[in-house]
Enzyme design. Structure first.
Site, PDB file in Angstrom:
ATOM      1  N   TRP A   1     -89.330  -0.485  76.914  1.00  0.00           N
ATOM      2  CA  TRP A   1     -88.197  -1.397  77.070  1.00  0.00           C
ATOM      3  C   TRP A   1     -87.465  -1.085  78.374  1.00  0.00           C
ATOM      4  CZ3 TRP A   1     -82.779  -0.237  76.741  1.00  0.00           C
ATOM      5  CH2 TRP A   1     -81.950  -1.381  76.800  1.00  0.00           C
TER       6      TRP A   1
ATOM      7  N   ASP B   1     -75.663 -14.364  72.927  1.00  0.00           N
ATOM      8  CA  ASP B   1     -75.328 -13.847  71.598  1.00  0.00           C
ATOM      9  C   ASP B   1     -73.817 -13.811  71.359  1.00  0.00           C
ATOM     10  OD1 ASP B   1     -75.495 -12.631  69.136  1.00  0.00           O
ATOM     11  OD2 ASP B   1     -76.501 -10.823  69.852  1.00  0.00           O
TER      12      ASP B   1
ATOM     13  N   ARG C   1     -81.490  -1.980  65.366  1.00  0.00           N
ATOM     14  CA  ARG C   1     -80.389  -2.798  65.859  1.00  0.00           C
ATOM     15  C   ARG C   1     -79.606  -3.412  64.683  1.00  0.00           C
ATOM     16  NH1 ARG C   1     -79.425  -8.065  68.717  1.00  0.00           N
ATOM     17  NH2 ARG C   1     -78.067  -7.648  70.501  1.00  0.00           N
TER      18      ARG C   1
ATOM     19  N   LYS D   1     -82.797 -19.941  74.534  1.00  0.00           N
ATOM     20  CA  LYS D   1     -83.347 -18.587  74.716  1.00  0.00           C
ATOM     21  C   LYS D   1     -83.639 -18.038  73.324  1.00  0.00           C
ATOM     22  CE  LYS D   1     -82.189 -14.009  76.604  1.00  0.00           C
ATOM     23  NZ  LYS D   1     -81.119 -13.208  77.259  1.00  0.00           N
ATOM     24  N   TRP D   2     -84.920 -17.834  73.009  1.00  0.00           N
ATOM     25  CA  TRP D   2     -85.377 -17.436  71.676  1.00  0.00           C
ATOM     26  C   TRP D   2     -85.674 -15.941  71.705  1.00  0.00           C
ATOM     27  CZ3 TRP D   2     -87.169 -21.006  67.600  1.00  0.00           C
ATOM     28  CH2 TRP D   2     -87.784 -20.357  66.525  1.00  0.00           C
ATOM     29  N   ASP D   3     -84.816 -15.140  71.097  1.00  0.00           N
ATOM     30  CA  ASP D   3     -84.911 -13.680  71.188  1.00  0.00           C
ATOM     31  C   ASP D   3     -85.533 -13.086  69.932  1.00  0.00           C
ATOM     32  OD1 ASP D   3     -84.633 -11.217  72.421  1.00  0.00           O
ATOM     33  OD2 ASP D   3     -82.502 -11.477  72.850  1.00  0.00           O
ATOM     34  N   MET D   4     -85.988 -11.821  70.050  1.00  0.00           N
ATOM     35  CA  MET D   4     -86.574 -11.077  68.927  1.00  0.00           C
ATOM     36  C   MET D   4     -86.428  -9.600  69.268  1.00  0.00           C
ATOM     37  SD  MET D   4     -89.553  -9.387  67.744  1.00  0.00           S
ATOM     38  CE  MET D   4     -90.605  -9.382  66.301  1.00  0.00           C
ATOM     39  N   ASN D   5     -85.484  -8.908  68.594  1.00  0.00           N
ATOM     40  CA  ASN D   5     -85.009  -7.620  69.097  1.00  0.00           C
ATOM     41  C   ASN D   5     -85.381  -6.399  68.277  1.00  0.00           C
ATOM     42  OD1 ASN D   5     -83.532  -8.004  71.609  1.00  0.00           O
ATOM     43  ND2 ASN D   5     -82.239  -9.375  70.428  1.00  0.00           N
TER      44      ASN D   5
ATOM     45  N   CYS E   1     -87.984 -14.528  74.493  1.00  0.00           N
ATOM     46  CA  CYS E   1     -87.391 -13.233  74.823  1.00  0.00           C
ATOM     47  C   CYS E   1     -87.634 -12.297  73.648  1.00  0.00           C
ATOM     48  CB  CYS E   1     -85.890 -13.385  75.081  1.00  0.00           C
ATOM     49  SG  CYS E   1     -85.032 -11.832  75.471  1.00  0.00           S
TER      50      CYS E   1
ATOM     51  N   ASP F   1     -85.044  -6.944  80.028  1.00  0.00           N
ATOM     52  CA  ASP F   1     -83.597  -6.750  79.922  1.00  0.00           C
ATOM     53  C   ASP F   1     -83.050  -5.937  81.094  1.00  0.00           C
ATOM     54  OD1 ASP F   1     -83.116  -8.210  77.670  1.00  0.00           O
ATOM     55  OD2 ASP F   1     -83.052  -6.508  76.291  1.00  0.00           O
TER      56      ASP F   1
END
Length: 732
Positions: free
Chosen positions: A198, A366, A442, A475-479, A525, A547
């Site tokens: 990351w 966010d 997270r 913006k399609w995130d996956m954290n 993302c 990031d």
């Protein structure tokens, strides 16, 4: 026709624009890999074999030269004498795993079929490609495998996958189902991979193949920050522009395996596909299983030639939709400007400042939903926070778009917070194993997308938000990565299908949402570049590259990413200094030059800029608008590597070679340094080019063989741009 079958020789000859890929049926039964190299008009040679010692079993009695342990195969299995890595393993009703797949027929058709439930490359006209379906059968069990090969007429690529079919009367379990395997007659290669972590994704690593398994993989439930689903074999001494290079890229976003095995006889086997660990798939009679697609590209022009083929193929025949061929907007994102601490007035203020500077799109990141004032709650509750945004997203979007900007929004639809209304109502909807802890990362869990009810909820809740406001970007995130991979709805014998069923569910969700909102530009993302893979690009034509917005680290990230992925797929932003990830202070100009080499934007509070910085932003925006079609859709050339020295350089050249844009970066200042020249690539040697900065004229051959002098750059983290346009004469 690019694919033809020579019945007398029992050979399939697949021809791309510059390569031949040849398969021969050994003994008329076993598909064997004969050749993959420069294009051949014909091929007379036949498969050769040598008798070996008794430690290489002879499957056919009386023929001591025929052994699966030495035969170069197209789809190798285990159990009949091949001790190298198999591409698949099937377990049958009696518990055995021995297979004997034999040729039973083939079809050659124009065009390229879709893959059921999976992203894949495609054609717009049937004549663009031909497809071979090579059918193999294991007679005792009824297992059939259809090997799919497609070749593009104008691109140097072979696209492969496999479909397993249970045509027997008993259940079959697949314990391993990779997409492709290629046996090379040599092992004196270097293997190149894209690895990292990351905030430092897709760094380039190159090493010689050594005997045994040379492997990269992900077991994280995503393609991952750590490894990209790609590897390349390079002949020793191959460079950016010379030498043979073979690339393998998997169109998949989940856990994967990619490896090269060098054996005792100096040959090697590359295989790529779904990660076998914690995978199985139950095939009941009449059912089938389709593997993801592997895109194999060969280049005689080094890594650069390989990359440009991948770029063209992925940009034009993997990405889809209205934005595939459209220039992408310049954006400003509020994440590093405000994090969770904002209200409607602050958002409008940043958007207004961006509009005045020529920026085209504002993205609200966010914190706009539920009670989301930190990352410990509300994921899954896709309802507007009326404390921060009392008039809702619709009014906010209207306020932004009325000034001439577009409006975009951040989501993380695959996640759920334990502190959320959704989780309290549906605690069974996350990936979990009953009786086991639910590991958080997270402070969130992952929704179980192997379930249709969960997928329906995501589609409906996200669509409701998109319908509520003038949104033209997502913006399609996956954290986080997967733990406790289990589903409450699957029976015990199918639990190891969960991770792949999740990916099928995700692709289904993305297909439904992107089809319903074709006017919206979707950007993928995953904590930045944790899911930067071809599978995501099929639905979302660009990805937030990392990031890490530090311009120095981005040199390596963007350079490495360019090995496979086009600039049009890379989100790249200017951020504030000290940088929020590494706390480095770099010049505004350099930050802009790095970010201009992808889909350009800003990630800072524009309202806090000094007048000089505003002037610089305005200049960068105008410059990028003049160059963006070239940057986003031109041919890309890497000139100097950040992994090999203090300087980095790359350039973009228009298809007609009338325009070029090059960027040079030097990380650390050099006292009393030498005078350096930058040699360009990809230009027309017969053309005359005018350098925009000083109006001087240069021949294309001069620019490529002699180059231009680098200005005397004083200090650390400096950069310079070169813009070239064709000039018809000295007075043009």
């Amino acid at each position: 026709m690019p694919i033809y079958f020579d019945e007398a020789k029992q050979q399939f000859h697949l021809q791309t624009s510059a390569s031949s890929y040849i398969i021969e049926l050994a003994k008329g039964m076993y598909p064997s890999h004969i050749y993959w190299g420069p294009k051949l008009a014909s091929f007379a040679s036949r498969l050769q074999s040598v008798a070996r010692c008794s430690f290489h079993p002879n499957f056919i009695a009386g023929d001591e030269s025929f052994s699966f342990d030495t035969l170069p195969q197209e789809f190798p299995s285990y159990g009949t004498g091949d001790y190298r890595e198999p591409v698949f393993e099937a377990q049958f009703a009696n518990g055995s795993t021995v297979t004997d797949l034999r040729y039973s027929g083939h079809t050659i058709t124009e065009g390229k079929p879709k893959l059921n439930g999976l992203p894949a490359t495609y054609v717009e006209q049937p004549e663009e490609a031909d497809t071979l379906e090579l059918r193999l059968v294991d007679e005792p069990t009824g297992l059939s495998v259809v090997l799919l090969y497609s070749v593009y007429n104008k691109l140097d690529g072979v696209v492969r996958s496999a479909r397993f079919e249970n045509n027997g009367s008993s259940n079959i379990t697949l314990n391993r189902a990779l997409s492709a395997s290629v046996d090379f007659p040599r092992a004196d290669f270097d293997m190149l991979q894209l690895s990292g972590a990351w905030t430092r994704e897709r760094h380039i690593f190159k090493r010689p193949l050594v005997p045994g398994i040379n492997r990269i993989d992900s077991k994280r439930g995503s393609s991952s920050h750590q490894q990209n689903p790609f590897l390349a074999l390079m002949t020793r001494g191959a460079t950016e522009e010379t030498g043979e290079v073979y690339g393998f890229s998997l169109v998949y976003s989940g856990s994967f395996l990619a490896q090269a095995e060098a054996d005792q006889f100096g040959t090697s086997r590359v295989s790529i596909g779904i990660q076998p660990m914690d995978f199985s798939w139950l095939l009941e009679p009449g059912e089938d299983f389709q593997t993801p697609e592997a895109v194999m590209v060969r280049s005689s022009e080094g890594l650069g030639g390989l990359s440009r083929t991948y770029h063209r193929l992925y940009r034009t025949r993997l990405c889809r939709g209205a934005f595939r061929d459209e220039a992408r907007p310049i954006l400003v994102n509020n994440w590093e400007a405000t994090y969770f601490n904002f209200n409607a007035d602050k958002i409008v203020e940043i958007a207004k400042a961006g509009n005045e500077l020529g920026i085209e799109l504002f993205v609200l990141d966010d914190g706009w939903f539920g009670k989301r004032n930190s990352d410990n709650c509300s994921l899954g509750d896709w309802v507007v926070d009326r404390v921060k945004l009392p008039e809702g997203l619709g009014k906010l979007g209207d306020a932004i778009t009325s000034g001439g900007m577009q409006f975009g929004l951040w989501f993380e639809p695959e996640m759920v917070s334990p502190d959320s209304d959704l989780y309290r109502k549906h605690p069974d909807w996350c990936l979990h194993v009953p009786g086991r802890s639910r590991t958080q990362a997270r402070q969130q869990l992952i929704l179980d997308l192997s379930r249709s009810d969960v997928c329906d909820y995501i589609v409906e809740s996200v669509s409701a938000v998109l319908d509520s406001a003038p949104i033209t970007y997502v913006k399609w995130d996956m954290n986080r990565n997967m733990t406790e991979i289990g589903s409450e709805l699957l029976p015990a014998e199918r639990q190891r299908e969960t991770a792949h069923r999740y990916m099928l569910g995700l692709y289904n969700v993305m297909e439904r949402i992107t089809s319903r909102f074709p006017h919206i530009l979707f950007e993928s993302c995953s904590g930045g570049g944790g899911r930067f893979d071809p599978g995501m690009l099929h639905y979302m034509p660009q990805t937030w590259t990392s990031d890490d917005t530090d311009s120095v680290e981005r040199l390596k990230i963007q350079y490495g990413t360019s090995i496979v992925y086009p600039a049009s797929a890379m989100g790249a932003h200017v951020s504030a200094v000290p940088n929020h990830q590494v706390h480095r202070i770099t010049p505004f100009e350099t930050r802009g030059h790095v970010a201009m080499s992808g889909n350009f934007g800003y990630e800072l509070d524009l309202t806090k800029l000094a007048e000089a910085e505003k002037s610089e932003v305005s200049h960068q925006v105008k410059q990028y608008k003049a160059l963006r079609h070239l940057i986003q859709f031109g041919d890309f050339y890497r000139l100097l590597s950040p992994f090999e020295g203090n300087s980095t350089a790359w350039m973009f050249v228009s298809e007609d070679k009338k325009e070029a844009f090059a960027a040079y970066f030097r990380v650390l200042g050099v006292p009393n340094g030498p005078v350096s020249r930058l040699q360009f690539r990809g230009l027309d040697p017969a053309k005359l080019y005018r350098l925009e900065q000083d109006g001087q004229l240069y021949g294309g051959d001069e620019l490529m063989h002699y180059g231009l002098s680098i200005p005397n750059l004083i200090g650390d983290f400096k950069s310079v741009l070169f813009v070239l346009r064709e000039a018809s004469s000295a007075v043009d």
